[in-house]
Design a protein around this motif. Structure first.
Motif, PDB file in Angstrom:
ATOM      1  N   VAL A 154      52.984  13.686  53.548  1.00  0.00           N
ATOM      2  CA  VAL A 154      54.944  12.675  53.012  1.00  0.00           C
ATOM      3  C   VAL A 154      54.043  12.263  51.740  1.00  0.00           C
ATOM      4  O   VAL A 154      55.171  12.545  50.734  1.00  0.00           O
ATOM      5  N   GLY A 155      53.077  11.903  51.776  1.00  0.00           N
ATOM      6  CA  GLY A 155      52.995  11.088  49.878  1.00  0.00           C
ATOM      7  C   GLY A 155      53.037  11.777  49.140  1.00  0.00           C
ATOM      8  O   GLY A 155      54.230  11.430  48.386  1.00  0.00           O
ATOM      9  N   PHE A 156      52.614  13.057  49.294  1.00  0.00           N
ATOM     10  CA  PHE A 156      52.351  14.136  48.214  1.00  0.00           C
ATOM     11  C   PHE A 156      54.649  14.660  47.976  1.00  0.00           C
ATOM     12  O   PHE A 156      55.081  14.567  46.941  1.00  0.00           O
ATOM     13  N   TRP A 157      55.215  14.598  49.524  1.00  0.00           N
ATOM     14  CA  TRP A 157      56.568  14.593  48.920  1.00  0.00           C
ATOM     15  C   TRP A 157      57.495  13.375  48.363  1.00  0.00           C
ATOM     16  O   TRP A 157      58.436  13.475  47.815  1.00  0.00           O
ATOM     17  N   VAL A 158      56.625  11.874  49.068  1.00  0.00           N
ATOM     18  CA  VAL A 158      57.839  10.654  48.057  1.00  0.00           C
ATOM     19  C   VAL A 158      57.896  10.804  47.197  1.00  0.00           C
ATOM     20  O   VAL A 158      58.351  10.542  45.924  1.00  0.00           O
ATOM     21  N   GLY A 159      55.957  11.750  46.302  1.00  0.00           N
ATOM     22  CA  GLY A 159      55.879  11.188  45.522  1.00  0.00           C
ATOM     23  C   GLY A 159      55.982  12.391  44.116  1.00  0.00           C
ATOM     24  O   GLY A 159      56.712  13.057  44.262  1.00  0.00           O
ATOM     25  N   GLU A 160      55.803  12.139  43.354  1.00  0.00           N
ATOM     26  CA  GLU A 160      56.336  13.377  41.934  1.00  0.00           C
ATOM     27  C   GLU A 160      54.969  14.536  41.968  1.00  0.00           C
ATOM     28  O   GLU A 160      53.922  13.805  42.096  1.00  0.00           O
ATOM     29  N   ASP A 174      54.596   7.257  39.336  1.00  0.00           N
ATOM     30  CA  ASP A 174      55.543   8.044  40.425  1.00  0.00           C
ATOM     31  C   ASP A 174      54.325   9.256  40.941  1.00  0.00           C
ATOM     32  O   ASP A 174      55.178   9.368  42.311  1.00  0.00           O
ATOM     33  N   HIS A 175      53.288   9.492  40.550  1.00  0.00           N
ATOM     34  CA  HIS A 175      52.679  10.630  40.955  1.00  0.00           C
ATOM     35  C   HIS A 175      52.678  10.617  42.524  1.00  0.00           C
ATOM     36  O   HIS A 175      51.824   8.884  43.196  1.00  0.00           O
ATOM     37  N   TRP A 176      52.072  11.285  43.152  1.00  0.00           N
ATOM     38  CA  TRP A 176      51.408  11.528  44.463  1.00  0.00           C
ATOM     39  C   TRP A 176      50.111  10.852  45.101  1.00  0.00           C
ATOM     40  O   TRP A 176      50.275  10.109  46.362  1.00  0.00           O
ATOM     41  N   SER A 177      49.355  10.997  44.520  1.00  0.00           N
ATOM     42  CA  SER A 177      48.050  10.747  44.820  1.00  0.00           C
ATOM     43  C   SER A 177      48.396   9.311  44.440  1.00  0.00           C
ATOM     44  O   SER A 177      47.254   8.543  45.157  1.00  0.00           O
ATOM     45  N   PHE A 178      49.234   8.443  44.088  1.00  0.00           N
ATOM     46  CA  PHE A 178      49.097   6.632  44.058  1.00  0.00           C
ATOM     47  C   PHE A 178      50.159   6.388  45.328  1.00  0.00           C
ATOM     48  O   PHE A 178      49.840   5.279  45.368  1.00  0.00           O
TER      49      PHE A 178
END
Lengths: 296, 513, 311
Positions: free
Chosen positions: A288-294, B49-53
């Motif tokens: 989900v975080g992968f979707w939320v972030g860039e 915005d990076h997802w790993s954050f």
């Protein structure tokens, strides 16, 4: 490509170890030192201390027990059938006289069945452990039984006729059992090997405590009273009422757990919970975080 | 407001000012607290915005869930080891003498409406919390975010990890069931094994010999008050440092050591992060619905002479259990004293070494690389092969210890002998890091050589000219791709205006909200 | 949003009206808005459903599904709103220099060193005495935090409640008789009267195994300890204190379920495998005139895991 000496010295042995490790692991089960399979100590397996004892005309005990469990000796009418079945299925290992001396002659290689009592024979055949699938395995696992329950009873009748002994075939009266007492007794006596959820586990030296999820009630009594293979036997240290309570607990709570919280995750406890929590819980949330972030 | 405002809707609205009621509230607050400038800066804060954050946010929000569900649980749990007779809906316990802690936990699961859901949410949230911390810590480590000026934040985070693990252990021991009670017995013996002071610390902590009646109330206070209070303060410091030093970012278009590129706090980041909080809570609730965790009624109450097989601790403690299982029985016994090294080394010294190395890592790396610069740009893990390989090796070591705690489950599942699994684990725990390091190093080196690794691939539109020549031109497929080619720009400033007509000032436009 | 509402017009400075930074990520904002609205509606209904399920005391899984599903839908909708229907940026802000200027640092250092140094230099003795007082307080402040919590260990860990002539009873309090166990049977025994107490269960617990019909010797000097084949060992594992309840009849071993230490029953519970360092202490037994099992005396060493004072 030139590999530096140090790397070679470290890599090669570790790779060897890693490669050989699984080979060692799966090289097959070694026999435990000095013990032949399926050997049971027997004789003097506890005399019945029951309130009800019925004898036949010749004074032989044909049934005993109390309101919790009744033990019945198998009928002698089954002897002929039992003998025939025994010669067909068992004599090649246990010998034509059921004393552990097979026709091929190596005495003492297979257990002497004489004097073990009908419940022992009945348990091993009813749970499918005998006739043995792999005679060199340390422990015979539960399988789909090769003989029907009536046939098992007949074999037990014949073997018992050679030297009548106890315990007889049990019939537990579950209506009279107290499941709370059963839970307490199970936790103290049984959970150490079979786990508190009754799923069984690996014990030392390639032996296993089997799962209790699919065992019928009378087999539980047989196992407790006769102590098959590495399982200790409980004779005078558990009364029939206590054994009955344990049977009720096993056949209700162990085999049909309520699981109000969801899927039971195999009863493996924190090991399974850890896998699910990390792979499913953190995994889904990371996705989900992968979707939320860039992605840059 | 002046008295002579005509009583029409438009007049009243105009009298409030261009920003209506919110503007008035801000006026009142700013009069008293002076928050306007700081609030404005806060709203404009940029978050990369990076997802790993997002991984740290998983940890933060599962912590919020833990606090919320934990408050619910404290209203029903009774931290007392006094014996009571259980009379409730779970028949196998009916009439049994159990501790009040256990009875209240079972009642919470069966008799309190929503109690089982809250208990399971609390426990799943804890597993996810520690897991998310570990994953977040790995991200910070592999990208070098712990470097100057963020070493203090790294230490705070490590302390939070330690406290989370400890609090998890304290928490699952509270219901006083057979499995967690065994864990407390093992903890007592570990404390006992400390040379010189062990028996004293154990007796003081437990109020005497095991089990005593003091330990559960003490665990309760530690678990519900002391440790969470410290953790809340540390989380606050962790986030405060993050706000003060600003978040790190990956190198990319328009990103330098001296700026931060991303989305502004309000409204974009707030929307996404609040949504993420809701999703984290939702996922934890769904997990608590479909996967049963810690069925204490099946385990029964803890009694010191009862034991179950296959008792592993919760996963974040399992690396200690694994170390205890595989460690050889080296006990030192001489001069009338015993030092049980088979306990002290795996359970006290080994985690001590691991955490000390972790705490000292920023300093050690600074000494080795002789790099005293400030770093706000992150490394790609493949660009720092030695650090990445070392991290993977340590992780491999700890993961192998984790697997070593399930030796009996592995032996049962694969039908192999327990002894063989144990010996294999002893070998693996040494071999896996030794293999992981060079393999990871090699992979990093390979990735460094790959052109454009880690970047998104741009599709090419292939067209055929009339002469039969094929021409490939890069083409953006999604709006996203356009956006990634943009240079970052400052957050636009909104200025108030009362007229309804758009003014023709250069660079201004009217936006209807 | 309805077109009929009055909205407060605002002005933007620094960006053209059609600047791509202000564009939405969504290619079809109307569609996106519909989908997000649908998510919100699902979430609303689900969360309301949670309320309804709670009202009627529905099963836990229903409560969980409605709550979890509802919050998830609301969350997905909100994230989608922030991701697809808000200005995409990217936006930038400058990092201010974290460090202060050289002058400010020097000023702070000067304040501490000169002001503090000046004071201390003149009153060195006072400074020393204050330091001593606070230091001593720091040490003694720990005392109540540690010592008031519990007693000193003393010799508590060295002994159990098994004494000369103690009757062995099972968990129900029934005395063990010589006819009770068959060969291959196992039972957990406690000193009489203590089977329900913490100490009886945690410290005194003993495992009784019948290994043969005749008197059995586990080690030299222990010839009388196992009458009629009844062998008793402390059930507290010498590794970490778990009850060693797992007896394998054919292999004649006791296995501790926690970390799989294996003890040989026939030669004095010597550990054969696993992390346990010492054998389980054996309890010397005898049968009295009426055939009841009793202990000759206590264990000859401390039971359970190792500790510094264990000699």
């Amino acid at each position: 490509m030139r590999v530096p000496l140090f790397k070679r010295l470290v890599l090669v042995p570790t790779l060897l170890l890693l490669g050989l490790g699984p080979v060692v692991l799966f090289a097959g089960n070694a026999t435990a030192s000095g013990h032949s399979p399926y050997q049971t100590t027997r004789k003097d397996a506890g005399t019945p201390n029951s309130t009800i004892v019925k004898k036949n005309a010749s004074g032989v005990v044909i049934s005993y027990g109390d309101s919790s469990i009744m033990y019945n000796a198998p009928s002698s009418a089954l002897d002929t059938l039992g003998e025939a079945l025994f010669m067909q299925n068992c004599a090649s290992c246990h010998g034509t006289k059921a004393n552990g001396v097979p026709a091929s002659g190596t005495s003492g290689a297979y257990p002497d069945l004489v004097g073990l009592g009908p419940a022992t024979i009945d348990f091993w055949i009813d749970s499918g452990r005998m006739p043995a699938a792999n005679v060199r395995a340390i422990e015979a696992p539960r399988r789909f039984p090769r003989l029907t329950p009536d046939q098992a009873l007949a074999v037990a009748a014949w073997v018992n006729s050679l030297d009548p002994s106890y315990p007889d075939i049990p019939t537990p009266n579950l209506a009279k059992a107290n499941v709370a007492d059963g839970a307490a007794l199970f936790a103290l006596n049984c959970a150490a090997c079979h786990t508190i959820e009754g799923d069984g586990d690996a014990l030392a030296q390639s032996t296993f405590a089997p799962s209790l999820r699919h065992i019928p009630a009378f087999e539980v009594v047989e196992a407790i009273r006769t102590g098959p293979a590495n399982m200790p036997r409980f004779t005078g240290n558990l009364s029939d009422e206590q054994v009955n309570d344990i049977v009720k607990y096993v056949t209700t709570e162990i085999q049909h757990p309520e699981n109000p919280g969801g899927f039971g995750l195999g009863g493996l406890g924190p090991v399974a919970e850890g896998f699910v929590g990390l792979l499913v819980g953190v995994g889904i949330l990371a996705l989900v975080g992968f979707w939320v972030g860039e992605r840059e | 407001m002046s008295v002579d405002v005509p009583n029409t809707k438009r007049a009243r609205r105009q009298a409030k000012g261009p920003f209506g009621s919110i503007g008035q509230v801000i006026d009142e607050l700013d009069d008293r607290l002076g928050v306007a400038k700081g609030g404005r800066t806060f709203m404009d804060k940029i978050f990369p915005d990076h997802w790993s954050f997002m991984l740290g946010e998983i940890a933060l929000y599962s912590f919020v869930v833990l606090l919320a569900t934990g408050v619910f649980l404290t209203l029903y749990y009774i931290p007392s080891q006094a014996l009571v007779t259980y009379h409730g809906s779970y028949l196998p316990l009916d009439g049994m003498r159990v501790t009040e802690a256990y009875a209240s936990s079972v009642n919470l699961s069966f008799a309190v409406r929503g109690g089982l859901l809250m208990r399971q949410m609390h426990h799943w949230a804890c597993d996810i919390f520690v897991g998310a911390i570990v994953v977040h810590m790995a991200r910070v480590f592999f990208t070098g975010a712990f470097r100057k000026p963020r070493e203090l934040n790294w230490s705070i985070g490590l302390t939070l990890l330690t406290l989370a693990i400890v609090n998890g252990f304290l928490g699952y021991s509270l219901p006083d069931d057979l499995v967690s009670g065994t864990g407390i017995r093992i903890a007592y013996s570990i404390i006992l094994s400390i040379p010189l002071a062990g028996s004293y610390v154990a007796f003081w902590l437990f109020g005497g010999n095991f089990p005593g009646t003091a330990i559960l109330p003490r665990f309760f206070i530690l678990h519900c008050l002391i440790v969470p209070a410290i953790m809340v303060i540390l989380v606050g410091a962790h986030l405060g440092l993050l706000v003060r030093q600003k978040h790190t970012q990956f190198p990319g278009k328009g990103r330098t050591e001296k700026n931060v590129v991303g989305s502004p706090m309000f409204p974009v980041f707030m929307a996404k992060t609040t949504g993420f909080l809701l999703i984290v809570t939702g996922v934890i609730a769904l997990l608590a619905t479909f996967a049963q965790i810690n069925p204490i009624w099946q385990f029964g109450p803890y009694q010191a002479s009862r034991i179950s097989y296959a008792v592993q601790p919760d996963w974040y403690m399992a690396f200690l259990d694994g170390a205890l299982r595989i460690w050889p029985s080296w006990s030192f016994h001489s001069f009338g004293h015993t030092i049980p090294f088979e306990v002290t080394i795996p359970a006290v010294v080994l985690p001590g070494i691991i955490f000390t190395i972790a705490y000292l890592w920023p300093t050690m790396e600074r000494l080795v690389t002789k790099d005293n610069e400030l770093h706000n740009l992150l490394d790609r893990p493949s660009n720092r092969p030695k650090r990445t390989a070392a991290g993977v090796a340590v992780l491999a070591f700890i993961v192998t210890l984790f697997f070593a705690s399930s030796t009996d489950v592995i032996a049962n599942f694969f039908h192999v002998s327990l002894e063989e699994v144990l010996v294999a684990m002893r070998v693996l725990v040494l071999v896996t890091p030794l293999i992981a390091y060079p393999v990871t190093y090699k992979i990093c080196k390979e990735l460094q050589g790959v052109h454009g690794s880690g970047k998104r691939k741009t599709p090419n539109a292939v067209s055929r000219t009339s002469e039969g020549e094929y021409v490939a031109t890069p083409t953006p497929v999604y709006v996203d791709d356009v956006q990634h080619e943009l240079e970052p720009t400052e957050v636009p400033r909104f200025i108030g205006a009362e007229s309804n007509e758009p003014e023709e000032l250069s660079g201004t436009r009217v936006v209807d909200r | 949003m309805s077109d009929h509402e009055q909205r407060t017009p605002v002005h933007l400075e620094g960006l053209a009206p059609d600047d791509p930074h202000l564009a939405f990520a969504s290619r079809n904002p109307q569609q996106a808005e519909r989908v997000i609205a649908f998510m919100f509606v699902l979430g609303m209904l689900s969360v309301a459903g949670f309320g309804a399920c709670y009202w009627v005391n529905a099963k836990p899984w229903l409560l969980g599904v409605t709550l979890g599903g509802g919050l998830s839908f609301l969350g997905i909708g909100l994230v989608a709103w922030g991701k697809y229907l808000m200005p995409r940026g990217p936006f930038v802000e400058d990092r201010h220099e974290l460090a202060s200027s050289r002058e400010e640092r020097d000023a702070l250092a000067a304040a501490i060193v000169q002001r503090g140094g000046g004071v201390i230099k003149r009153r060195k003795m006072l400074g020393g005495l204050l330091g001593g007082g606070l230091g001593i307080f720091g040490v003694v402040a720990i005392f109540p935090l540690l010592r008031s919590l519990g007693p000193m260990p003393g010799t508590t860990l060295d002994t159990t409640d098994w004494k000369k002539g103690t009757f062995a009873v099972d968990i129900t309090g029934r005395r063990v008789h010589q006819g009770d166990l068959a060969v291959g049977s196992v039972l957990t025994i406690y000193p009489e009267g203590l089977q329900e107490t913490d100490r009886g269960q945690a410290v005194d617990q003993t495992i009784l195994i019948r290994v043969s019909n005749e008197s059995f010797t586990t080690e030299k000097g222990r010839e009388s300890w196992a009458p009629k084949g009844y062998v008793a060992y402390s059930k507290v594992c010498t590794h970490l204190g778990c009850p060693v309840g797992l007896y394998e009849q054919e292999l004649q071993i006791l296995v501790c379920p926690c970390h799989q230490s294996t003890f040989n029953v026939l030669n004095g519970a010597v550990p054969e495998f696993g992390p346990a360092p010492r054998p389980l202490p054996q309890l010397p037994l005898y049968f009295d005139g009426s055939g009841y099992l009793r202990s000759q005396r206590g264990f000859d060493q401390a039971v359970g895991p190792g500790f510094w004072e264990r000699s």
